[in-house]
Motif scaffolding. Sequence first.
Motif, short mmCIF file in Angstrom:
data_model
loop_
_atom_site.label_atom_id
_atom_site.label_comp_id
_atom_site.label_asym_id
_atom_site.label_seq_id
_atom_site.Cartn_x
_atom_site.Cartn_y
_atom_site.Cartn_z
N ASP A 86 27.99 92.92 17.20
CA ASP A 86 27.37 93.23 15.89
C ASP A 86 27.85 92.28 14.79
O ASP A 86 27.16 92.07 13.81
CB ASP A 86 27.77 94.64 15.44
N PHE A 87 29.05 91.70 14.99
CA PHE A 87 29.63 90.86 13.93
C PHE A 87 29.68 89.40 14.38
O PHE A 87 30.52 88.63 13.93
CB PHE A 87 31.04 91.35 13.57
N GLN A 88 28.78 89.04 15.27
CA GLN A 88 28.83 87.70 15.87
C GLN A 88 28.67 86.59 14.84
O GLN A 88 29.20 85.48 15.01
CB GLN A 88 27.76 87.57 16.96
N GLY A 89 27.94 86.88 13.74
CA GLY A 89 27.75 85.87 12.70
C GLY A 89 29.07 85.34 12.19
O GLY A 89 29.26 84.13 12.02
N ASP A 90 30.02 86.23 11.96
CA ASP A 90 31.33 85.81 11.47
C ASP A 90 32.08 85.00 12.53
O ASP A 90 32.81 84.06 12.20
CB ASP A 90 32.17 87.03 11.06
N ALA A 91 31.92 85.39 13.79
CA ALA A 91 32.60 84.65 14.87
C ALA A 91 32.07 83.22 14.94
O ALA A 91 32.85 82.26 15.05
CB ALA A 91 32.41 85.38 16.20
N VAL A 92 30.76 83.07 14.82
CA VAL A 92 30.14 81.73 14.85
C VAL A 92 30.65 80.91 13.66
O VAL A 92 30.99 79.73 13.80
CB VAL A 92 28.60 81.84 14.84
N ALA A 93 30.74 81.56 12.48
CA ALA A 93 31.23 80.87 11.28
C ALA A 93 32.68 80.44 11.46
O ALA A 93 33.08 79.35 11.02
CB ALA A 93 31.08 81.78 10.07
N GLY A 94 33.48 81.29 12.10
CA GLY A 94 34.90 80.97 12.33
C GLY A 94 35.04 79.74 13.22
O GLY A 94 35.85 78.85 12.94
N VAL A 95 34.24 79.67 14.27
CA VAL A 95 34.29 78.51 15.17
C VAL A 95 33.83 77.26 14.42
O VAL A 95 34.42 76.18 14.56
CB VAL A 95 33.42 78.77 16.43
N ARG A 117 30.32 83.96 25.59
CA ARG A 117 29.53 83.61 24.38
C ARG A 117 30.34 82.71 23.44
O ARG A 117 29.87 81.66 23.02
CB ARG A 117 29.17 84.93 23.68
N GLU A 118 31.57 83.10 23.17
CA GLU A 118 32.37 82.33 22.20
C GLU A 118 32.89 81.02 22.81
O GLU A 118 33.01 80.02 22.11
CB GLU A 118 33.53 83.18 21.66
N PHE A 119 33.18 81.04 24.12
CA PHE A 119 33.60 79.81 24.78
C PHE A 119 32.47 78.77 24.68
O PHE A 119 32.68 77.62 24.32
CB PHE A 119 33.96 80.07 26.25
N ARG A 120 31.24 79.22 24.97
CA ARG A 120 30.09 78.29 24.95
C ARG A 120 29.83 77.77 23.53
O ARG A 120 29.43 76.62 23.35
CB ARG A 120 28.83 78.96 25.50
N GLU A 121 30.06 78.62 22.54
CA GLU A 121 29.88 78.20 21.15
C GLU A 121 30.87 77.07 20.80
O GLU A 121 30.50 76.08 20.16
CB GLU A 121 30.08 79.41 20.21
N ALA A 122 32.12 77.23 21.23
CA ALA A 122 33.13 76.20 20.96
C ALA A 122 32.78 74.89 21.69
O ALA A 122 32.88 73.80 21.12
CB ALA A 122 34.51 76.70 21.37
N ILE A 123 32.35 75.02 22.94
CA ILE A 123 32.01 73.83 23.73
C ILE A 123 30.78 73.13 23.14
O ILE A 123 30.72 71.90 23.09
CB ILE A 123 31.76 74.24 25.21
N ARG A 124 29.83 73.93 22.67
CA ARG A 124 28.63 73.35 22.03
C ARG A 124 29.03 72.48 20.84
O ARG A 124 28.40 71.47 20.56
CB ARG A 124 27.72 74.51 21.57
N ARG A 125 30.11 72.86 20.17
CA ARG A 125 30.59 72.09 19.02
C ARG A 125 31.59 71.01 19.43
O ARG A 125 32.25 70.42 18.59
CB ARG A 125 31.26 73.03 18.02
#
Length: 177
Positions: A86-95, A117-125
């Motif tokens: 539900d709070f994924q927006g903040d997690a994406v902003a943190g990364v 999900r968060e591992f892939r977001e970090a790798i994407r960046r």
Amino acid sequence: MREYRGSEIRNIAVVGHGASGKTSLVDALAFVSGASKRHGSVKDGTALTDYSAEEIERGFSINLGCAFAEWMDSKINLIDTPGFLDFQGDAVAGVAAADGALCVVNATSGVEVGTEREFREAIRRKDPVLFVVSMMDKEHADFDRTYQQIKHRLTSKVIPVQIPAGQGASFQGVLNL
Ligand SMILES: Nc1nc2c(ncn2[C@@H]2O[C@H](COP(=O)(O)OP(=O)(O)OP(=O)(O)O)[C@@H](O)[C@H]2O)c(=O)[nH]1
Ligand SMILES: [Mg+2]
């Protein structure tokens, strides 16, 4: 606190599935480094980065929270992200705000959807990722199983730098390799 040059500052997003131990880890790192004088606890509502009334009442993170650790001439800013979807927006902003990610994986439940999900977001960046296996003191904690899951489901490019001594009731600490 002394003044730090930009080159001495590291911004690390602490990410992972809900309730994997991110907020507890951030509090412990700040305490062990001496930046915080008190070892806080999520259960008691005293964790450094779960400070809003709603976070304290519910016992989980809702917003980004920032703490820091001073270590070996560097200031490490620890950006604690919420794990619930539900709070994924903040997690994406943190990364997005960080130079690298510290991905917390629960040793009893292993790699979960939020970990992925968060591992892939970090790798994407193209951010470097460090894993921390949490909950090693809990019943059914299994470091090898968790490591194999990270290897098979997230990345083959992973190597242990610390391993636990014992697990579950016999957990005693970590060995630096
Ligand atoms: N036994 C044990 N309990 C832990 C450990 N780490 C965290 N906990 C407990 O697990 C629960 C969840 O920990 P949190 O630090 O809030 O986890 P989180 O990843 O920040 O959770 P979200 O913010 O909801 O994503 C709390 O009750 C903690 O006290 C650990 O290493 N061992
Ligand atoms: Mg949290």
